[in-house]
Design an enzyme around this catalytic site. Structure first.
Site, PDB file in Angstrom:
ATOM      1  N   HIS A  19      -1.109  -7.884 -10.567  1.00  0.00           N
ATOM      2  CA  HIS A  19      -2.021  -8.420  -9.563  1.00  0.00           C
ATOM      3  C   HIS A  19      -1.354  -9.509  -8.736  1.00  0.00           C
ATOM      4  CE1 HIS A  19      -6.085 -10.649  -8.767  1.00  0.00           C
ATOM      5  NE2 HIS A  19      -5.673  -9.989  -7.729  1.00  0.00           N
TER       6      HIS A  19
ATOM      7  N   SER B  26      -7.929  -6.126  -8.171  1.00  0.00           N
ATOM      8  CA  SER B  26      -8.304  -7.535  -8.348  1.00  0.00           C
ATOM      9  C   SER B  26      -9.309  -7.695  -9.469  1.00  0.00           C
ATOM     10  CB  SER B  26      -8.959  -8.116  -7.101  1.00  0.00           C
ATOM     11  OG  SER B  26      -8.687  -7.416  -5.970  1.00  0.00           O
TER      12      SER B  26
ATOM     13  N   ASN C 106      -9.699 -14.276 -10.952  1.00  0.00           N
ATOM     14  CA  ASN C 106     -10.948 -13.958 -10.245  1.00  0.00           C
ATOM     15  C   ASN C 106     -12.175 -14.184 -11.116  1.00  0.00           C
ATOM     16  OD1 ASN C 106      -9.787 -13.436  -7.811  1.00  0.00           O
ATOM     17  ND2 ASN C 106      -9.476 -11.259  -8.217  1.00  0.00           N
TER      18      ASN C 106
ATOM     19  N   GLU D 169      -0.450 -11.853 -11.804  1.00  0.00           N
ATOM     20  CA  GLU D 169      -1.190 -11.724 -13.055  1.00  0.00           C
ATOM     21  C   GLU D 169      -0.804 -10.356 -13.632  1.00  0.00           C
ATOM     22  OE1 GLU D 169      -5.334 -12.028 -12.003  1.00  0.00           O
ATOM     23  OE2 GLU D 169      -5.840 -13.136 -13.807  1.00  0.00           O
TER      24      GLU D 169
HETATM   25  P1  NAD Z   1      -6.540  -2.512   2.512  1.00  0.00           P
HETATM   26  O1  NAD Z   1      -7.839  -1.907   2.851  1.00  0.00           O
HETATM   27  O2  NAD Z   1      -5.911  -3.449   3.479  1.00  0.00           O
HETATM   28  O3  NAD Z   1      -5.473  -1.375   2.218  1.00  0.00           O
HETATM   29  C1  NAD Z   1      -5.739  -0.240   1.441  1.00  0.00           C
HETATM   30  C2  NAD Z   1      -4.865   0.861   1.964  1.00  0.00           C
HETATM   31  O4  NAD Z   1      -4.941   1.942   1.057  1.00  0.00           O
HETATM   32  C3  NAD Z   1      -5.335   1.416   3.329  1.00  0.00           C
HETATM   33  O5  NAD Z   1      -4.243   1.398   4.224  1.00  0.00           O
HETATM   34  C4  NAD Z   1      -5.770   2.826   3.007  1.00  0.00           C
HETATM   35  O6  NAD Z   1      -5.486   3.722   4.082  1.00  0.00           O
HETATM   36  C5  NAD Z   1      -4.915   3.139   1.812  1.00  0.00           C
HETATM   37  N1  NAD Z   1      -5.431   4.234   0.986  1.00  0.00           N
HETATM   38  C6  NAD Z   1      -6.687   4.518   0.645  1.00  0.00           C
HETATM   39  N2  NAD Z   1      -6.714   5.593  -0.154  1.00  0.00           N
HETATM   40  C7  NAD Z   1      -5.438   5.977  -0.349  1.00  0.00           C
HETATM   41  C8  NAD Z   1      -4.820   7.030  -1.074  1.00  0.00           C
HETATM   42  N3  NAD Z   1      -5.537   7.861  -1.778  1.00  0.00           N
HETATM   43  N4  NAD Z   1      -3.481   7.114  -1.032  1.00  0.00           N
HETATM   44  C9  NAD Z   1      -2.758   6.247  -0.298  1.00  0.00           C
HETATM   45  N5  NAD Z   1      -3.293   5.242   0.402  1.00  0.00           N
HETATM   46  C10 NAD Z   1      -4.617   5.111   0.381  1.00  0.00           C
HETATM   47  O7  NAD Z   1      -6.743  -3.202   1.101  1.00  0.00           O
HETATM   48  P2  NAD Z   1      -5.941  -4.413   0.433  1.00  0.00           P
HETATM   49  O8  NAD Z   1      -6.597  -5.678   0.822  1.00  0.00           O
HETATM   50  O9  NAD Z   1      -4.493  -4.234   0.679  1.00  0.00           O
HETATM   51  O10 NAD Z   1      -6.277  -4.180  -1.099  1.00  0.00           O
HETATM   52  C11 NAD Z   1      -5.683  -3.168  -1.845  1.00  0.00           C
HETATM   53  C12 NAD Z   1      -5.877  -3.426  -3.309  1.00  0.00           C
HETATM   54  O11 NAD Z   1      -5.360  -4.703  -3.633  1.00  0.00           O
HETATM   55  C13 NAD Z   1      -7.327  -3.456  -3.786  1.00  0.00           C
HETATM   56  O12 NAD Z   1      -7.383  -2.936  -5.075  1.00  0.00           O
HETATM   57  C14 NAD Z   1      -7.660  -4.927  -3.785  1.00  0.00           C
HETATM   58  O13 NAD Z   1      -8.692  -5.244  -4.692  1.00  0.00           O
HETATM   59  C15 NAD Z   1      -6.358  -5.499  -4.245  1.00  0.00           C
HETATM   60  N6  NAD Z   1      -6.125  -6.906  -3.856  1.00  0.00           N
HETATM   61  C16 NAD Z   1      -6.462  -7.336  -2.625  1.00  0.00           C
HETATM   62  C17 NAD Z   1      -6.247  -8.663  -2.289  1.00  0.00           C
HETATM   63  C18 NAD Z   1      -6.598  -9.189  -0.917  1.00  0.00           C
HETATM   64  O14 NAD Z   1      -6.801 -10.376  -0.783  1.00  0.00           O
HETATM   65  N7  NAD Z   1      -6.646  -8.346   0.104  1.00  0.00           N
HETATM   66  C19 NAD Z   1      -5.674  -9.526  -3.215  1.00  0.00           C
HETATM   67  C20 NAD Z   1      -5.294  -9.035  -4.470  1.00  0.00           C
HETATM   68  C21 NAD Z   1      -5.536  -7.713  -4.775  1.00  0.00           C
END
Ligand code: NAD
Length: 715
Positions: free
Chosen positions: A455, A434, A505, A467
């Site tokens: 994104h 993000s 963002n 994005e």
């Molecule tokens: P989340 O915590 O729900 O999920 C992350 C997952 O990654 C977890 O299940 C974790 O076990 C797994 N993980 C961690 N290390 C790992 C590895 N080395 N190999 C494989 N899996 C691994 O997080 P999220 O909310 O899904 O966010 C993930 C990404 O997306 C982040 O970069 C976040 O900034 C981005 N993002 C999030 C949102 C949101 O609103 N949640 C929106 C846009 C982008």
């Protein structure tokens, strides 16, 4: 010029009328097309040999897409709009009163004016192709149906179903169309014409009577509500209350559509049509409609944009994908691939997370099945496209790997290195970060031209924006591939240059932070949230912060502060909230306290804020709103001058499709034009003196104000 409507009379007495607008991919009901259609009706009705008509289209995947939006955009005088609607109504009236059956054979898109034309036919035979969608999306353009839709639709499918279609503008898919009586028969598109001819054969002849009212049976409740005057009154009142609640008075068209429907049911069809035409004229000249039409053009612009300037860059096919991270975002992204039947292998370090990701994808697919968008068989097949793993087996042949692991640079770099080891040199690596720099991440790559940002927004199945972030070394081919893929996944992609927070963002976060700074000065949570709802934002500042998660917001705010300095210093309230364990909706405790669907400002939050309150001079409501909105406009101007976005429409698409910035304002920079750059500069200067340097006007704003320029050309 070739006519847009042609016909032939078959030996069996069926006239086949075909819409085929020369030089266009879709059929539109321009005034000229309507005139040609009118002539065709005249000729056919004078021909004694004709015993039935079938109306069809020669365009693949499109029956009739709707009215001509340019024509609607051009309406400046309500009388001209009324006249346009009235003319169309007369033609469709004549079609409906023909003394023999008229059948629409519909394959593909049948929307707006196209739907109204089909409604004026006596029967509709539709194809079961997934491209076949029926609907009245006029309210999305700030207008109401003007060719009889508000009158014929509730009479055919019932008041409640008709209201739902007209007020939401949602597409109706074939199976549902059949169920609610919008269609009379369904056939595979390959044999649609045969099915329509067969249908005609069954109904045509001397005994034929024009069908009246609904083509299906009402149940008891529907009968009580829709056929008694008390029931109808109740339904329209409820709908009005609900519409006001949802639109908060920002959108005039739905209320006008309701009134036209109600008056028509009360006073009769002809009276209803007159009212409808008048309201079409009234709504078409509103600023809301003009802005919504601009948003429609924005969508079209990005549908066509290949994302790269150099012609001849061919996107690579994505036949197989890998997904690393099966959390909130990973499960949603995997579902998108499955939906488009691209096999996807989803990896997480925790088996439970893999199960969670699969479960999330299953839930989204189930919803689509419940809405009859897909069948059980399709759902099973699509869900079968996703497989789970805790290692990288099955990644070797992936054309693309998307990562959505923790928002930490070192973790993402590690994942990137592992992925590159387990995949082929052609595999593209797309990060869903993000806020982190794509260029920095690509520093860990052996093939940085294949590293790109993709994104998605949360919830993935609902938010239309992707994005696409171009790192310094990302190749044109990689960008074009991700842009083409995003479109295939049903999303609207915008391409932006790399820089912390990218576009959305980077604009949103300072706005949210400004909300928290207002609290420090003594403004209360509810006032800020109410003012933003009144401006038209889909939710208040603090409801949104709670939804994002305060820990996540704090992390992003920190990244932006490091990158852009003092003007992005996070409010002290954010770390205080996180320290106190108030993380937002995810743990039921944020600025608001959540219990089920209920939320109330939490007393704990209030006492926590009063502990850090600095106080300040009392603020007028317009100053509060002004600070929040101008913060976004100012940042957007910097984004433009730094080339993060290459034109104002990228900013507007990003904010509307990524954050729900009110479409009726036409976009953030459209709104800026509406305010005027001179006023924006003056207000920013005033705010900078009173509240701090973060309001210093961007150079671009100062420059444009001096030159009396706008972001968009003045038409
Ligand atoms: P989340 O915590 O729900 O999920 C992350 C997952 O990654 C977890 O299940 C974790 O076990 C797994 N993980 C961690 N290390 C790992 C590895 N080395 N190999 C494989 N899996 C691994 O997080 P999220 O909310 O899904 O966010 C993930 C990404 O997306 C982040 O970069 C976040 O900034 C981005 N993002 C999030 C949102 C949101 O609103 N949640 C929106 C846009 C982008």
């Amino acid at each position: 010029m070739e006519s847009p409507v042609r016909y032939e009379i078959r030996e069996d007495g069926i006239a086949v009328v075909t819409f085929d607008l020369p030089g266009e991919k879709v059929n539109k009901l321009t005034s000229q097309v309507m005139e040609s259609f009118s002539e065709v009706i005249n000729e056919i009705s004078g021909n004694q040999a004709v015993q039935a008509i079938i109306i069809t289209s020669a365009k693949p995947g499109v029956f009739i897409a709707g009215a001509d939006i340019r024509e609607i955009e051009g309406i400046r005088d309500p009388k001209a709009g009324e006249e346009l609607a009235h003319k169309g109504q007369l033609i469709l009236d004549r079609l409906e009163s023909l003394p023999f059956p008229v059948i629409a054979a519909i394959d593909g898109v049948c929307l707006g004016g196209g739907m109204e034309l089909a409604l004026a036919c006596h029967y509709r035979v539709i194809s079961d192709d997934p491209k076949t969608v029926l609907g009245q999306p006029e309210v999305k353009l700030g207008i109401i149906p003007g060719f009889g839709g508000t009158q014929r639709l509730p009479r055919l499918v019932g008041i409640q179903k008709g209201m739902e279609m007209i007020l939401t503008g949602k597409n109706i898919y074939p199976k549902k169309a059949l169920k609610i009586g919008l269609a009379d028969d369904m056939a595979p598109k390959e044999i649609l014409m045969e099915a329509a001819v067969q249908f005609a054969g069954k109904v045509m002849g001397p005994d034929w009577r024009r069908p009246q009212g609904m083509h299906r049976k009402r149940d008891l409740l529907e009968t009580l509500l829709e056929t008694t005057s008390a029931g109808r009154k109740f339904l329209f009142k409820q709908a009005r209350v609900q519409t006001m609640k949802e639109s908060r008075g920002h959108y005039p068209a739905p209320l006008k559509a309701l009134e036209a429907m109600e008056q028509g049911m009360l006073l009769g069809m002809q009276h209803g049509l007159t009212i409808e035409a008048g309201f079409l004229g009234e709504t078409a000249v509103t600023q809301v409609s003009k802005n919504l039409i601009r948003v429609f053009y924005l969508q079209e612009e990005f549908k066509k944009d290949p994302g790269v300037v150099h012609p001849g860059v061919t996107p690579l096919p994505v036949r197989k994908a890998g997904m690393v991270g099966a959390g909130v975002m990973g499960g949603g992204i995997a579902e998108l691939f499955a939906e488009k039947e691209i096999p996807v292998r989803m990896k997480d370090i925790h088996p439970n997370a893999v199960a969670g990701g699969l479960g999330a994808a299953y839930k989204v697919l189930s919803k689509k099945k419940a809405k009859r968008i897909i069948s059980q068989t399709e759902m099973d097949r699509k869900f079968g496209m996703i497989s789970g793993t805790t290692d990288y087996t099955g990644f070797r042949h992936a054309d693309l790997v998307v990562e959505a692991v923790l928002e930490k640079m070192d973790v993402k770099k590690q994942v990137l290195r592992e992925t590159e080891e387990k995949t082929s040199p052609q595999t593209i690596f797309a990060t869903n970060t993000s806020s982190l720099s794509v260029t920095q991440l690509a520093g860990a790559s052996a093939r940085p031209d294949k590293v790109v940002g993709m994104h998605f927004f949360n919830p993935v199945d609902k938010m239309p924006l992707v994005e696409v972030i171009r790192g310094e070394q990302t190749s044109d081919e990689t960008v074009a591939t991700i842009v083409a893929l995003s479109k295939k996944l049903g999303k609207t992609p915008i391409v932006v240059r790399d820089g912390e927070g990218f576009l959305v963002n980077r604009i949103l976060m300072p706005y949210l932070n400004e909300g928290a700074l207002l609290l420090e000065e003594g403004v209360d949570i509810r006032t800020v949230d109410r003012l933003m709802l009144e401006f038209g934002m889909p939710m208040g500042v603090f409801i949104l912060l709670d939804q994002i998660g305060l820990d996540v917001a704090l992390k992003v705010a920190g990244i932006l502060h490091d990158a852009y300095g003092e003007r992005m210093r996070p409010s002290v309230i954010l770390p205080k909230m996180v320290e106190a364990g108030r993380l937002g909706r995810k743990n039921g405790k944020g600025f608001y306290a959540y219990k089920g669907k209920e939320s109330a400002v939490s007393p704990e939050t209030i006492s926590l804020i009063s502990g850090v309150r600095k106080g300040g001079p009392p603020l007028l409501e317009k100053e509060i709103s002004g600070r929040l909105i101008l913060t976004m406009i100012n940042e957007a101007a910097m984004i433009l001058s730094q080339g993060i976005a290459d034109r104002p429409s990228v900013v507007d698409a990003g904010m509307i499709f990524g954050t729900g910035f009110p479409p009726f304002h036409g976009g953030l920079l459209r709104y800026a034009d509406h305010l005027g750059l001179e006023k924006i500069r003056t207000d920013l200067e005033g705010f900078a003196k009173r509240f701090g340097d973060r309001f210093k006007a961007a150079d671009l704003i100062v420059d444009m104000a001096e030159k009396k320029e706008c972001f968009y050309p003045v038409i």
